[in-house]
Design a protein around this motif. Structure first.
Motif, mmCIF file in Angstrom:
data_model
loop_
_atom_site.group_PDB
_atom_site.id
_atom_site.type_symbol
_atom_site.label_atom_id
_atom_site.label_comp_id
_atom_site.label_asym_id
_atom_site.label_seq_id
_atom_site.Cartn_x
_atom_site.Cartn_y
_atom_site.Cartn_z
ATOM 1 N N SER A 185 0.839 -1.191 0.000
ATOM 2 C CA SER A 185 0.000 0.000 0.000
ATOM 3 C C SER A 185 0.875 1.241 0.000
ATOM 4 O O SER A 185 2.067 1.174 0.325
ATOM 5 C CB SER A 185 -0.902 -0.005 1.240
ATOM 6 N N ASP A 186 0.282 2.368 -0.342
ATOM 7 C CA ASP A 186 0.955 3.667 -0.268
ATOM 8 C C ASP A 186 0.341 4.545 0.812
ATOM 9 O O ASP A 186 0.655 5.730 0.895
ATOM 10 C CB ASP A 186 0.847 4.402 -1.611
ATOM 11 N N TYR A 212 1.968 -1.856 4.090
ATOM 12 C CA TYR A 212 1.011 -2.888 3.697
ATOM 13 C C TYR A 212 -0.374 -2.502 4.198
ATOM 14 O O TYR A 212 -0.518 -1.713 5.134
ATOM 15 C CB TYR A 212 1.369 -4.242 4.327
ATOM 16 N N VAL A 213 -1.387 -3.120 3.585
ATOM 17 C CA VAL A 213 -2.745 -3.028 4.116
ATOM 18 C C VAL A 213 -3.290 -4.443 4.226
ATOM 19 O O VAL A 213 -3.158 -5.252 3.301
ATOM 20 C CB VAL A 213 -3.676 -2.137 3.250
ATOM 21 N N ALA A 214 -3.843 -4.737 5.385
ATOM 22 C CA ALA A 214 -4.537 -6.008 5.605
ATOM 23 C C ALA A 214 -6.029 -5.694 5.591
ATOM 24 O O ALA A 214 -6.518 -4.963 6.456
ATOM 25 C CB ALA A 214 -4.128 -6.622 6.936
ATOM 26 N N ASN A 215 -6.728 -6.182 4.578
ATOM 27 C CA ASN A 215 -8.171 -6.015 4.499
ATOM 28 C C ASN A 215 -8.801 -7.205 5.191
ATOM 29 O O ASN A 215 -8.424 -8.350 4.913
ATOM 30 C CB ASN A 215 -8.643 -5.961 3.042
ATOM 31 N N GLY A 216 -9.723 -6.934 6.102
ATOM 32 C CA GLY A 216 -10.306 -8.043 6.833
ATOM 33 C C GLY A 216 -11.551 -7.656 7.580
ATOM 34 O O GLY A 216 -12.261 -6.722 7.203
ATOM 35 N N THR A 217 -11.793 -8.365 8.666
ATOM 36 C CA THR A 217 -12.989 -8.163 9.484
ATOM 37 C C THR A 217 -12.570 -7.844 10.911
ATOM 38 O O THR A 217 -11.781 -8.577 11.508
ATOM 39 C CB THR A 217 -13.877 -9.430 9.461
ATOM 40 N N LEU A 218 -13.112 -6.749 11.424
ATOM 41 C CA LEU A 218 -12.899 -6.335 12.805
ATOM 42 C C LEU A 218 -14.190 -6.600 13.564
ATOM 43 O O LEU A 218 -15.273 -6.218 13.102
ATOM 44 C CB LEU A 218 -12.543 -4.850 12.862
ATOM 45 N N THR A 219 -14.076 -7.249 14.715
ATOM 46 C CA THR A 219 -15.247 -7.526 15.543
ATOM 47 C C THR A 219 -15.082 -6.819 16.874
ATOM 48 O O THR A 219 -14.104 -7.037 17.594
ATOM 49 C CB THR A 219 -15.415 -9.044 15.768
ATOM 50 N N LEU A 220 -16.042 -5.942 17.180
ATOM 51 C CA LEU A 220 -16.077 -5.186 18.438
ATOM 52 C C LEU A 220 -17.471 -5.284 19.023
ATOM 53 O O LEU A 220 -18.458 -5.122 18.297
ATOM 54 C CB LEU A 220 -15.758 -3.706 18.208
#
Length: 184
Positions: free
Chosen positions: A108-109, A119-127
């Motif tokens: 990523s930039d 870098y970018v980690a695309n994912g799922t955040l659970t809160l």
């Protein structure tokens, strides 16, 4: 031990085989920054863990999973802690663990200034029991058998059902800052 998914896990791979990174909890941190009632509020979580697989030459097999025990959070202000842990906040009694699991990781930039590749980690955040898509931007440096990553996730709390009407615009946006050190 309860874990909340706001941590970064690092696993590295050599050309021949995958190597898991082991989190160095003594040198790693999970912190939060926000604004409430016109004041900057910061805090940290004492209990967290991560599993990381990341070979910069083979991002297709990269994976990050971080867990944070939200009940270990501390802002240094008992009133803020109470709101953060209460039913309208992170709801630590019913949802003691928050987590992030990556689906893809790519260069990523868009990282903040710092050392290492972005870098970018695309994912799922659970809160608080609510899962939403999230992007974890981080810089990663690997020196021999030691990895250092500094990253952040920006959380719009209302997207996770956090905060009641009485919160108004307090802590509307929360930045989760990660400093992760790991060895293989």
């Amino acid at each position: 031990m309860k874990f909340l998914p706001l941590a970064l896990s690092l696993l590295a791979a050599s050309p021949a085989f995958a190597t898991d990174w082991t989190l160095d909890r003594d040198t790693s941190t999970v912190r939060i920054e926000t604004t409430a009632f016109g004041r900057e509020v910061t805090g940290a979580f004492a209990d967290f863990n991560a599993e990381i697989r990341l070979d910069p030459a083979n991002l297709d097999n990269a994976r990050i999973e971080g867990l944070v025990d939200v009940t270990s959070g501390d802002t240094g202000n008992p009133q803020y802690n109470s709101q953060m842990m209460g039913n309208s906040g992170l709801d630590g009694d019913d949802h003691p663990v928050a987590g992030f699991v990556s689906e893809t990781i790519s260069l990523s930039d868009d990282c903040e200034e710092g050392d290492g590749d972005c870098y970018v980690a695309n994912g799922t955040l659970t809160l608080a029991g609510n899962a939403q898509p999230a992007d974890l931007f981080f810089r990663l440096s690997i020196d021999g058998d030691r990895a250092v990553a500094n990253g952040q996730i920006t959380v719009l709390r209302q997207e996770f059902g956090i905060g009641s009407g009485e919160w108004g615009d307090a802590a509307e946006t929360v930045t989760v800052r990660l400093h992760i050190e790991a060895t293989r």
